[in-house]
Design an enzyme around this catalytic site. Structure first.
Site, short mmCIF file in Angstrom:
data_model
loop_
_atom_site.label_atom_id
_atom_site.label_comp_id
_atom_site.label_asym_id
_atom_site.label_seq_id
_atom_site.Cartn_x
_atom_site.Cartn_y
_atom_site.Cartn_z
CG ASN A 270 80.06 -17.71 93.47
OD1 ASN A 270 80.76 -17.32 92.56
ND2 ASN A 270 79.96 -18.98 93.81
CG ASN A 271 77.53 -12.17 99.25
OD1 ASN A 271 77.41 -11.01 98.87
ND2 ASN A 271 76.88 -12.65 100.30
CG ASP B 294 80.55 -19.19 106.80
OD1 ASP B 294 79.75 -18.50 106.12
OD2 ASP B 294 80.20 -20.21 107.40
CB THR B 295 79.84 -13.66 108.26
OG1 THR B 295 81.09 -13.10 107.86
CG2 THR B 295 79.20 -12.74 109.28
CE LYS C 117 78.12 -4.36 107.36
NZ LYS C 117 77.41 -5.04 106.31
CG HIS D 232 81.03 -9.03 111.42
ND1 HIS D 232 80.14 -7.97 111.35
CD2 HIS D 232 80.71 -9.84 110.39
CE1 HIS D 232 79.32 -8.15 110.34
NE2 HIS D 232 79.64 -9.29 109.73
#
Length: 193
Positions: free
Chosen positions: A10-11, A70-71, A174, A179
Site C-alpha cells: 500500500n506504500n 520488506d526492507t 538511487k 538495496h
C-alpha cells in the site's frame, strides 16, 4: 504477452520505485488494481517472513502471481536495529519517517561506528511456488539530514562509494544502486529465464 504480477504493498513510494525499476518487463498491478484494501499485517520477526506474509496473503485470497518486499535499515552499532522495525521505529508515532530518523540519530549520538546497511527481501509466488530474493547496500548514517528526494531514512543514509545521501542522489541514481533495485534486478533476471 507480458506477465502480470501483483506488488503487495500500500506504500505509494515503493510502488513508484519498483515500477521505475521494472520498466516494461512485466505488467505491474497494485493492490488497488485488484481491489484489495486490506492492510496486511507485518508480524514476522524477519524481513523475509514479512515479505512472505504479504505475498502469501495475496496468492491465497486472489490466486494471482505476486510479490512483496520488506526492507530494513540495519545499523551495526545498534546490533542490527532498527531492522524489521524500521518503518515503525519511533514507537507510538506510526509510520513517521521524521520521528524514526530523530530516534535513530539520537541513539547514535557519540558513537564512532555509524556503519549501516539497507536490506530488502522480496518474496515472489509464481504458480504457487515461493522464491526469495535479497538486495543489500552498505553505507553509513550521517549526523544530519541532507537532500530532498526519496523517502524514509534516505536523508541520513550515505551509500558506500558516494558522498551524497540517497536523498541527494535523486531517484534515477538511487533506482540503479539501491538495496531494492538490487533485489528487483534479481527478481527480473529470474522472471526472464
Amino acid at each position: 504477452m507480458k506477465r502480470k504480477l501483483v506488488f503487495a504493498t500500500n506504500n505509494a513510494h515503493k510502488l513508484e520505485e519498483i515500477a521505475a525499476i521494472l520498466g516494461d518487463k512485466v505488467e505491474l498491478l497494485s493492490l488497488n488494481d485488484i481491489d484489495c484494501h486490506t492492510d496486511i499485517p507485518e508480524t514476522a520477526e524477519t524481513l523475509e517472513g514479512n515479505a512472505l506474509l504479504k505475498s502469501s496473503f495475496i496468492y491465497r485470497n486472489y490466486q494471482l502471481d505476486c510479490f512483496a518486499d520488506d526492507t530494513g535499515l540495519e545499523v551495526e552499532a545498534l546490533n542490527g536495529a532498527p531492522g524489521v522495525y524500521s518503518a515503525r521505529y519511533a514507537e507510538g508515532e506510526g509510520h513517521d519517517a521524521q520521528a524514526n530518523m530523530r530516534k535513530l540519530l539520537h541513539e547514535l549520538e557519540g558513537k564512532e561506528n555509524r556503519k549501516a546497511q539497507f536490506r530488502t527481501a522480496i518474496s515472489l509466488i509464481l504458480d504457487g511456488k515461493e522464491y526469495l530474493f535479497e538486495g543489500v547496500i552498505k553505507g553509513e548514517i550521517i549526523k544530519e539530514k541532507r537532500g530532498d528526494s526519496g523517502f524514509g531514512y534516505d536523508p541520513i543514509f550515505k551509500p558506500e562509494g558516494y558522498e551524497q545521501t540517497f536523498a541527494e542522489l535523486g531517484n534515477e541514481t538511487k533506482n540503479k544502486i539501491s538495496h531494492r533495485a538490487l533485489a528487483v534486478q534479481k527478481l527480473c533476471e529470474f522472471l526472464q529465464r
